[in-house]
Design an enzyme around this catalytic site. Structure first.
Site, PDB file in Angstrom:
ATOM      1  CB  SER A   1      -0.896   0.000   1.241  1.00  0.00           C
ATOM      2  OG  SER A   1      -1.406   1.300   1.446  1.00  0.00           O
TER       3      SER A   1
ATOM      4  CG  HIS B   1      -4.128  -1.712  -1.141  1.00  0.00           C
ATOM      5  ND1 HIS B   1      -5.255  -2.468  -1.419  1.00  0.00           N
ATOM      6  CD2 HIS B   1      -4.474  -0.899  -0.106  1.00  0.00           C
ATOM      7  CE1 HIS B   1      -6.221  -2.139  -0.591  1.00  0.00           C
ATOM      8  NE2 HIS B   1      -5.786  -1.182   0.214  1.00  0.00           N
TER       9      HIS B   1
ATOM     10  CG  ASP C   1      -5.181   2.257   1.441  1.00  0.00           C
ATOM     11  OD1 ASP C   1      -6.122   1.453   1.400  1.00  0.00           O
ATOM     12  OD2 ASP C   1      -4.030   1.956   1.810  1.00  0.00           O
TER      13      ASP C   1
ATOM     14  CG  MET D   1      -8.216   7.140   3.214  1.00  0.00           C
ATOM     15  SD  MET D   1      -7.149   7.276   4.654  1.00  0.00           S
ATOM     16  CE  MET D   1      -6.398   5.638   4.646  1.00  0.00           C
TER      17      MET D   1
ATOM     18  CG  HIS E   1      -9.439   0.018   0.330  1.00  0.00           C
ATOM     19  ND1 HIS E   1      -8.739  -0.211   1.509  1.00  0.00           N
ATOM     20  CD2 HIS E   1     -10.750  -0.001   0.679  1.00  0.00           C
ATOM     21  CE1 HIS E   1      -9.573  -0.353   2.511  1.00  0.00           C
ATOM     22  NE2 HIS E   1     -10.806  -0.219   2.035  1.00  0.00           N
TER      23      HIS E   1
ATOM     24  CG  MET F   1     -11.211   3.044   3.050  1.00  0.00           C
ATOM     25  SD  MET F   1      -9.650   3.014   3.935  1.00  0.00           S
ATOM     26  CE  MET F   1      -8.533   3.190   2.569  1.00  0.00           C
TER      27      MET F   1
ATOM     28  CG  MET G   1     -11.301  -2.850   6.163  1.00  0.00           C
ATOM     29  SD  MET G   1      -9.875  -2.430   5.157  1.00  0.00           S
ATOM     30  CE  MET G   1      -8.809  -1.599   6.334  1.00  0.00           C
TER      31      MET G   1
ATOM     32  CG  ASP H   1      -6.160  -2.969   3.743  1.00  0.00           C
ATOM     33  OD1 ASP H   1      -5.049  -2.689   4.225  1.00  0.00           O
ATOM     34  OD2 ASP H   1      -6.847  -2.167   3.075  1.00  0.00           O
TER      35      ASP H   1
END
Ligand code: DX5
Ligand code: ZN
Length: 233
Positions: A20, A45, A47, A49, A78, A80, A149, A187
């Site tokens: 990540s 990966h 992330d 957010m 991913h 979020m 998660m 993760d």
């Protein structure tokens, strides 16, 4: 656009490792991604957010676009975010390989997943540690990936929650019952000590932020996790 290559059936012959970039040295991101690729990372990966779904901000489509022009590693994105519908198209255009939405986020998730698939990407659903695995059932015939998660999402460098192996095993049962080739990715808090716990419980892909990009020697960090993860199950 590179697709994640999903195995025809489980088990696959090796556990996929997805470093990540949340823990990467952003001033040297290209060099660090190159090191991870040379060290045998399977996917990257990413992330995302939004400061609402989780109390943190991270990257946007511009980051994915820049990485897409730099490496042929698949980008496992991913989301979020509270409203994934707002972000799907920009991330597809930017070059994401897969898009994973949180089951706890807003919107018609089934419709969004179908839209992602129709564009040729892999699609996934993620569950937070307190979400019951049964909530995945309505999506089981559609998804390519389930992201469990093993920390509360929002920050890198947290500890693998002790409740995670039971959660992973319950998700593995659901996948087995579907008979479909769905990846089970885990993760949060993955390192050489926790990777075997996740794999023994049923994971076949592991995200690792701090334990890979947070280390000075990425090659050693990745091979330590790989060796620990390739346990007999
Ligand atoms: C946490 C993110 C993770 C994070 C993992 O909200 O979803 O992907 O980067 O970081 P580590 O491996 O450091 O726990
Ligand atoms: Zn993540």
């Amino acid at each position: 656009m590179i697709n994640l290559h999903l195995p025809a059936k489980y088990p696959s012959d090796k556990t996929a490792i997805a470093p990540s970039i949340l823990s990467a040295d952003l001033l040297n991101l290209g060099e660090r991604i190159k090191q991870a690729q040379e060290a045998g990372a399977d996917w990257l990966h990413i992330d995302i957010m939004d400061g609402h779904f989780v109390p943190n901000l991270s990257f946007g489509p511009a980051t994915v676009k820049a990485i897409d022009g730099f490496t042929d590693l698949a980008q496992d994105v991913h989301l979020m975010v509270e409203n994934p519908a707002d972000f799907i198209e920009p991330f597809i255009k930017a070059g994401a390989s897969s898009l994973t939405l949180h089951i706890e986020s807003k919107g018609n998730l089934k419709k969004l997943l179908e839209g992602i698939k129709a564009c040729g990407l892999k699609c996934g659903i993620s569950i937070k540690p307190d979400t019951k695995p049964e909530a995945l059932l309505p999506f089981a015939d559609l998804i390519d990936l389930i992201l469990v998660m093993s920390v509360y999402p929002g920050f890198g460098g947290q500890k693998f929650l002790p409740s995670s192996p039971a959660q992973i095993a319950a998700v593995r049962d659901i996948i087995t019952k579907t008979g479909r080739p769905i990846w089970l990715e885990v993760d949060g808090g993955i390192n050489a000590e926790t990777a075997p716990k996740a794999v023994k419980a049923g994971a076949d892909a592991l995200v690792a932020g701090n334990a890979v990009f947070g280390q000075s020697d990425i090659k050693k960090a990745l091979s330590d996790i790989r060796a620990a993860a390739d346990v007999k199950i």
